[in-house]
Scaffold this motif. Structure first.
Motif, PDB file in Angstrom:
ATOM      1  N   TYR A 120       0.836  -1.213   0.000  1.00 22.01           N
ATOM      2  CA  TYR A 120       0.000   0.000   0.000  1.00 22.01           C
ATOM      3  C   TYR A 120       0.870   1.262   0.000  1.00 22.01           C
ATOM      4  CZ  TYR A 120      -4.168   2.766   1.208  1.00 22.01           C
ATOM      5  OH  TYR A 120      -5.217   3.654   1.197  1.00 22.01           O
ATOM      6  N   GLY A 121       1.840   1.303   0.911  1.00 17.95           N
ATOM      7  CA  GLY A 121       2.706   2.474   0.996  1.00 17.95           C
ATOM      8  C   GLY A 121       3.585   2.645  -0.229  1.00 17.95           C
ATOM      9  N   GLY A 122       4.052   1.515  -0.813  1.00 21.05           N
ATOM     10  CA  GLY A 122       4.888   1.586  -1.999  1.00 21.05           C
ATOM     11  C   GLY A 122       4.140   2.165  -3.200  1.00 21.05           C
ATOM     12  N   ILE A 123       2.897   1.688  -3.409  1.00 18.64           N
ATOM     13  CA  ILE A 123       2.085   2.202  -4.519  1.00 18.64           C
ATOM     14  C   ILE A 123       1.747   3.674  -4.299  1.00 18.64           C
ATOM     15  CG2 ILE A 123      -0.150   1.991  -5.676  1.00 18.64           C
ATOM     16  CD1 ILE A 123       0.009  -1.033  -5.105  1.00 18.64           C
ATOM     17  N   GLY A 158       2.231   8.780  -6.422  1.00 21.69           N
ATOM     18  CA  GLY A 158       1.973  10.148  -5.994  1.00 21.69           C
ATOM     19  C   GLY A 158       0.719  10.726  -6.627  1.00 21.69           C
ATOM     20  N   GLY A 159       0.605  12.053  -6.611  1.00 20.64           N
ATOM     21  CA  GLY A 159      -0.504  12.732  -7.264  1.00 20.64           C
ATOM     22  C   GLY A 159      -1.867  12.302  -6.751  1.00 20.64           C
ATOM     23  N   ARG A 160      -2.797  12.074  -7.687  1.00 15.23           N
ATOM     24  CA  ARG A 160      -4.156  11.709  -7.317  1.00 15.23           C
ATOM     25  C   ARG A 160      -4.213  10.345  -6.636  1.00 15.23           C
ATOM     26  NH1 ARG A 160      -8.650  12.226 -11.897  1.00 15.23           N
ATOM     27  NH2 ARG A 160      -7.999  14.416 -11.597  1.00 15.23           N
ATOM     28  N   THR A 161      -3.407   9.412  -7.109  1.00 14.06           N
ATOM     29  CA  THR A 161      -3.382   8.076  -6.486  1.00 14.06           C
ATOM     30  C   THR A 161      -2.993   8.173  -5.020  1.00 14.06           C
ATOM     31  OG1 THR A 161      -2.769   7.062  -8.604  1.00 14.06           O
ATOM     32  CG2 THR A 161      -2.363   5.780  -6.612  1.00 14.06           C
ATOM     33  N   ASP A 162      -1.926   8.915  -4.747  1.00 13.28           N
ATOM     34  CA  ASP A 162      -1.476   9.094  -3.371  1.00 13.28           C
ATOM     35  C   ASP A 162      -2.534   9.807  -2.528  1.00 13.28           C
ATOM     36  OD1 ASP A 162       0.451   9.119  -1.212  1.00 13.28           O
ATOM     37  OD2 ASP A 162       0.740  11.240  -1.642  1.00 13.28           O
ATOM     38  N   ASN A 163      -3.190  10.789  -3.097  1.00 12.07           N
ATOM     39  CA  ASN A 163      -4.206  11.541  -2.367  1.00 12.07           C
ATOM     40  C   ASN A 163      -5.382  10.650  -1.977  1.00 12.07           C
ATOM     41  OD1 ASN A 163      -5.337  13.852  -1.232  1.00 12.07           O
ATOM     42  ND2 ASN A 163      -6.396  14.415  -3.123  1.00 12.07           N
ATOM     43  N   ALA A 220       2.599   1.335   6.324  1.00 16.81           N
ATOM     44  CA  ALA A 220       2.277   1.976   5.046  1.00 16.81           C
ATOM     45  C   ALA A 220       2.807   3.406   5.004  1.00 16.81           C
ATOM     46  CB  ALA A 220       0.764   1.950   4.821  1.00 16.81           C
ATOM     47  N   ARG A 221       2.676   4.125   6.111  1.00 15.46           N
ATOM     48  CA  ARG A 221       3.142   5.517   6.140  1.00 15.46           C
ATOM     49  C   ARG A 221       4.660   5.599   6.064  1.00 15.46           C
ATOM     50  NH1 ARG A 221      -1.163   7.611  10.760  1.00 15.46           N
ATOM     51  NH2 ARG A 221      -2.823   8.211   9.289  1.00 15.46           N
ATOM     52  N   ILE A 222       5.342   4.676   6.734  1.00 14.61           N
ATOM     53  CA  ILE A 222       6.806   4.689   6.693  1.00 14.61           C
ATOM     54  C   ILE A 222       7.304   4.360   5.290  1.00 14.61           C
ATOM     55  CG2 ILE A 222       8.846   3.435   7.483  1.00 14.61           C
ATOM     56  CD1 ILE A 222       7.543   3.291  10.232  1.00 14.61           C
ATOM     57  N   VAL A 223       6.716   3.335   4.660  1.00 15.33           N
ATOM     58  CA  VAL A 223       7.139   2.950   3.312  1.00 15.33           C
ATOM     59  C   VAL A 223       6.812   4.056   2.322  1.00 15.33           C
ATOM     60  CG1 VAL A 223       6.758   1.288   1.450  1.00 15.33           C
ATOM     61  CG2 VAL A 223       6.940   0.492   3.808  1.00 15.33           C
ATOM     62  N   ARG A 224       5.680   4.722   2.475  1.00 16.34           N
ATOM     63  CA  ARG A 224       5.329   5.843   1.590  1.00 16.34           C
ATOM     64  C   ARG A 224       6.392   6.950   1.670  1.00 16.34           C
ATOM     65  NH1 ARG A 224       2.836  10.746   2.712  1.00 16.34           N
ATOM     66  NH2 ARG A 224       1.905  11.777   0.883  1.00 16.34           N
ATOM     67  N   PHE A 228       9.256  -3.052  -6.523  1.00 21.84           N
ATOM     68  CA  PHE A 228       9.567  -4.238  -5.726  1.00 21.84           C
ATOM     69  C   PHE A 228      10.987  -4.767  -5.937  1.00 21.84           C
ATOM     70  CE2 PHE A 228       4.904  -4.318  -6.131  1.00 21.84           C
ATOM     71  CZ  PHE A 228       4.567  -4.342  -4.795  1.00 21.84           C
ATOM     72  N   LYS A 229      11.651  -4.359  -7.003  1.00 22.50           N
ATOM     73  CA  LYS A 229      13.014  -4.838  -7.247  1.00 22.50           C
ATOM     74  C   LYS A 229      14.083  -3.801  -6.908  1.00 22.50           C
ATOM     75  CE  LYS A 229      12.089  -8.947  -9.005  1.00 22.50           C
ATOM     76  NZ  LYS A 229      12.571 -10.212  -8.372  1.00 22.50           N
ATOM     77  N   HIS A 230      13.701  -2.536  -6.876  1.00 19.10           N
ATOM     78  CA  HIS A 230      14.700  -1.483  -6.655  1.00 19.10           C
ATOM     79  C   HIS A 230      14.410  -0.650  -5.402  1.00 19.10           C
ATOM     80  CE1 HIS A 230      16.623  -2.294 -10.500  1.00 19.10           C
ATOM     81  NE2 HIS A 230      15.427  -2.263 -11.078  1.00 19.10           N
ATOM     82  N   MET A 231      13.171  -0.166  -5.286  1.00 17.43           N
ATOM     83  CA  MET A 231      12.883   0.776  -4.211  1.00 17.43           C
ATOM     84  C   MET A 231      12.632   0.084  -2.875  1.00 17.43           C
ATOM     85  SD  MET A 231      10.533   3.474  -6.369  1.00 17.43           S
ATOM     86  CE  MET A 231      10.575   4.758  -5.110  1.00 17.43           C
ATOM     87  N   ILE A 232      11.833  -0.993  -2.870  1.00 16.16           N
ATOM     88  CA  ILE A 232      11.574  -1.711  -1.615  1.00 16.16           C
ATOM     89  C   ILE A 232      12.858  -2.272  -0.998  1.00 16.16           C
ATOM     90  CG2 ILE A 232      10.382  -3.683  -0.583  1.00 16.16           C
ATOM     91  CD1 ILE A 232       8.558  -1.335  -1.172  1.00 16.16           C
ATOM     92  N   PRO A 233      13.738  -2.932  -1.785  1.00 17.89           N
ATOM     93  CA  PRO A 233      14.998  -3.407  -1.181  1.00 17.89           C
ATOM     94  C   PRO A 233      15.833  -2.293  -0.557  1.00 17.89           C
ATOM     95  CG  PRO A 233      14.646  -4.490  -3.275  1.00 17.89           C
ATOM     96  CD  PRO A 233      13.590  -3.436  -3.168  1.00 17.89           C
ATOM     97  N   ASN A 234      15.788  -1.097  -1.124  1.00 21.46           N
ATOM     98  CA  ASN A 234      16.528   0.018  -0.543  1.00 21.46           C
ATOM     99  C   ASN A 234      15.861   0.573   0.708  1.00 21.46           C
ATOM    100  OD1 ASN A 234      18.970   1.087  -2.294  1.00 21.46           O
ATOM    101  ND2 ASN A 234      17.438   0.318  -3.721  1.00 21.46           N
ATOM    102  N   SER A 235      14.623   0.190   0.953  1.00 17.70           N
ATOM    103  CA  SER A 235      13.911   0.602   2.170  1.00 17.70           C
ATOM    104  C   SER A 235      13.845  -0.526   3.183  1.00 17.70           C
ATOM    105  CB  SER A 235      12.488   1.051   1.810  1.00 17.70           C
ATOM    106  OG  SER A 235      12.487   2.039   0.817  1.00 17.70           O
ATOM    107  N   LEU A 236      14.559  -1.624   2.922  1.00 14.02           N
ATOM    108  CA  LEU A 236      14.414  -2.821   3.750  1.00 14.02           C
ATOM    109  C   LEU A 236      14.826  -2.581   5.198  1.00 14.02           C
ATOM    110  CD1 LEU A 236      13.320  -5.542   3.001  1.00 14.02           C
ATOM    111  CD2 LEU A 236      15.638  -6.395   2.707  1.00 14.02           C
ATOM    112  N   GLY A 237      15.800  -1.717   5.410  1.00 14.99           N
ATOM    113  CA  GLY A 237      16.234  -1.430   6.779  1.00 14.99           C
ATOM    114  C   GLY A 237      15.112  -0.867   7.620  1.00 14.99           C
ATOM    115  N   MET A 238      14.411   0.142   7.099  1.00 20.31           N
ATOM    116  CA  MET A 238      13.295   0.742   7.818  1.00 20.31           C
ATOM    117  C   MET A 238      12.153  -0.243   8.000  1.00 20.31           C
ATOM    118  SD  MET A 238      14.180   3.732   8.736  1.00 20.31           S
ATOM    119  CE  MET A 238      12.567   4.278   9.273  1.00 20.31           C
ATOM    120  N   ILE A 239      11.939  -1.100   7.011  1.00 22.65           N
ATOM    121  CA  ILE A 239      10.864  -2.099   7.108  1.00 22.65           C
ATOM    122  C   ILE A 239      11.158  -3.094   8.217  1.00 22.65           C
ATOM    123  CG2 ILE A 239       9.733  -3.996   5.879  1.00 22.65           C
ATOM    124  CD1 ILE A 239      10.147  -2.394   3.286  1.00 22.65           C
ATOM    125  N   ILE A 240      12.395  -3.559   8.291  1.00 29.87           N
ATOM    126  CA  ILE A 240      12.777  -4.520   9.329  1.00 29.87           C
ATOM    127  C   ILE A 240      12.642  -3.891  10.715  1.00 29.87           C
ATOM    128  CG2 ILE A 240      14.715  -5.834  10.281  1.00 29.87           C
ATOM    129  CD1 ILE A 240      15.681  -6.271   7.425  1.00 29.87           C
TER     130      ILE A 240
END
Length: 335
Positions: A154-157, A162-167, A212-216, A243-255
Motif C-alpha cells: 500500500y505504501g509503496g504504490i 503520488g498525485g491523485r493516487t497518493d491523495n 504503510a506511512r513509513i514505506v510511503r 519491488f526490485k529497486h525501491m523496496i529493497p533500498n527501504s528494507l532497513g526501515m521495514i525490518i
C-alpha cells in the motif's frame, strides 16, 4: 654558513618512483551495508542479550508444554491452587510448595511437583503458560507478516505514483485510522465468536497503517534518485521498479518497524484477552492467563506472576532489538 650559501641545482632532485596502479587500490576493507549493520548490531550488548532472551522464550514455547506429563487442559480439582514447587529448589520460598507456612502438597497428599503451580481447576500452569506463549507468538507473527505485506504494498504504490493516487489512498488511510481499534474488535466479535481467527483479523485491521506511512515516506524520498531514473529510462515496469529497486533500498526501515510491530501485536492480544474479547477457555494465551490469575491475585499471586513475567520479557526484548536494529541501520549514528 658555507653550506647555506651553496646553490640548489637540478641534480640534487630525483623523481619519485610511484606505482600508478596504487591509486586504484582501496585502502580499507570493503564492507557491505548488511555486514556493517550486523557488526554494529552485535556491538549493542542490550540488543544481543534481548535476542537471546527472545530465542529462549520461543524455544520454551515450543518444548515447554512437553517437559512434563500434564497437558494444558488437564483438570483435577484435587490439586487446585497448588503453589509452585521444585524439589531441587525447595529451599527457595517461591518454589517450596508452601503458602502461609503450610505445605499445601503434603496437605493434599500430592507427591509430584508443579513448577509454576496450578490454577483454580487444577490445571498445570507450566504447560498453560508456555502453550499460551505459543498462541500469543503465533497471533503476533501472523498479524505482523500480513501487516508487512499490506503496509509495504500500500505504501509503496501510494508513494511511488503520488498525485491523485497518493491523495486517494491517504484519505482512505485516514478514515481507517480514525476508527479506534477497539471498535473494530467489537464489530468482529458481533459477527464471529471470540477466538484465534477474530483476534488475528482484528490486529491486522489497523496495524499495517504505520508500516504503510513509513514505506510511503521512503518511496517519496527514493523515487527521484538516479538508479530509479535509470531503470525508468531503460523501460522497467512500475512493479519492477517498486519491488526490485525501491523496496529493497527501504528494507532497513521495514525490518526496524516490523520489530516494533511484534510487541505491539503481543500487547494488543494480551489486552483483548484480559478484557474478555480474545482467547477463551479452555485455550490459553498470556492475556487470558493474566486475567484468570487476576481474579485470585491476593490469595495466589503466582498465577499472575509467571505469565506476566513472560509478556514483560517479550515486550522489553523486542523493543530493545528494534532499537538495536535502528541504531545499526542508521548511517547518522556511525562513529
Amino acid at each position: 654558513m658555507a653550506a647555506a650559501n651553496e646553490s640548489i641545482t637540478k641534480d640534487m632532485f630525483l623523481p619519485a618512483e610511484l606505482d600508478q596502479s596504487a591509486n586504484e587500490k582501496i585502502s580499507g576493507e570493503v564492507v557491505s551495508v548488511w555486514k556493517d549493520a550486523f557488526r554494529r548490531f552485535v556491538q549493542n550488548k542490550g540488543a544481543v542479550a534481548s535476542l537471546i532472551i527472545v530465542i529462549a522464550i520461543v524455544l520454551m514455547a515450543l518444548i515447554g508444554p512437553h517437559l512434563n506429563n500434564y497437558g494444558p487442559t488437564d483438570q483435577d480439582l484435587n490439586r487446585s491452587n497448588l503453589p509452585p514447587r521444585i524439589a531441587a529448589l525447595s529451599w527457595l520460598p517461591f518454589f517450596s510448595g508452601k503458602e502461609d507456612g503450610i505445605d499445601v502438597y503434603q496437605q493434599h497428599g500430592i507427591k509430584k511437583d508443579f513448577w509454576f503451580g496450578t490454577d483454580q481447576l487444577g490445571r498445570d500452569l507450566w504447560s498453560r503458560t508456555w502453550d499460551g506463549t505459543q498462541i500469543s507468538l503465533i497471533i503476533a507473527l501472523i498479524a505482523t507478516l500480513v501487516d508487512v505485506f499490506i503496509g509495504v504494498t500500500y505504501g509503496g504504490i501510494s508513494g511511488y505514483f503520488g498525485g491523485r493516487t497518493d491523495n486517494i489512498l491517504q484519505r482512505i488511510l485516514e478514515i481507517i485510522s480514525g476508527i479506534p481499534s477497539l471498535v473494530w474488535i467489537i464489530l468482529l466479535i458481533l459477527v464471529m465468536k471470540p477466538g484465534l481467527i477474530p483476534i488475528t483479523i482484528a490486529i491486522m485491521a489497523t496495524n499495517w497503517i504505520a508500516m504503510a506511512r513509513i514505506v510511503r515516506g521512503e518511496m517519496l524520498k527514493l523515487k527521484n534518485q538516479e538508479f530509479v531514473l535509470a531503470s525508468t529510462s531503460l523501460g522497467a515496469s512500475h512493479s519492477r521498479i517498486i519491488f526490485k529497486h525501491m523496496i529493497p533500498n527501504s528494507l532497513g526501515m521495514i525490518i526496524i518497524n516490523t520489530m516494533f510491530s511484534i510487541p505491539s501485536a503481543i500487547f494488543f492480544e494480551a489486552f483483548l484477552s484480559f478484557i474478555g474479547l480474545g482467547i477463551r477457555e479452555p485455550q490459553a494465551s498470556l492475556g487470558s492467563l493474566i486475567n484468570s490469575g487476576y481474579e485470585v491475585l491476593q490469595l495466589h499471586p503466582y498465577q499472575t506472576v509467571y505469565p506476566g513475567l513472560v509478556i514483560c520479557l517479550l515486550l522489553i526484548a523486542f523493543n530493545l532489538i528494534g532499537n538495536g536494529l535502528r541504531d545499526a541501520f542508521d548511517p547518522k549514528l556511525r562513529h
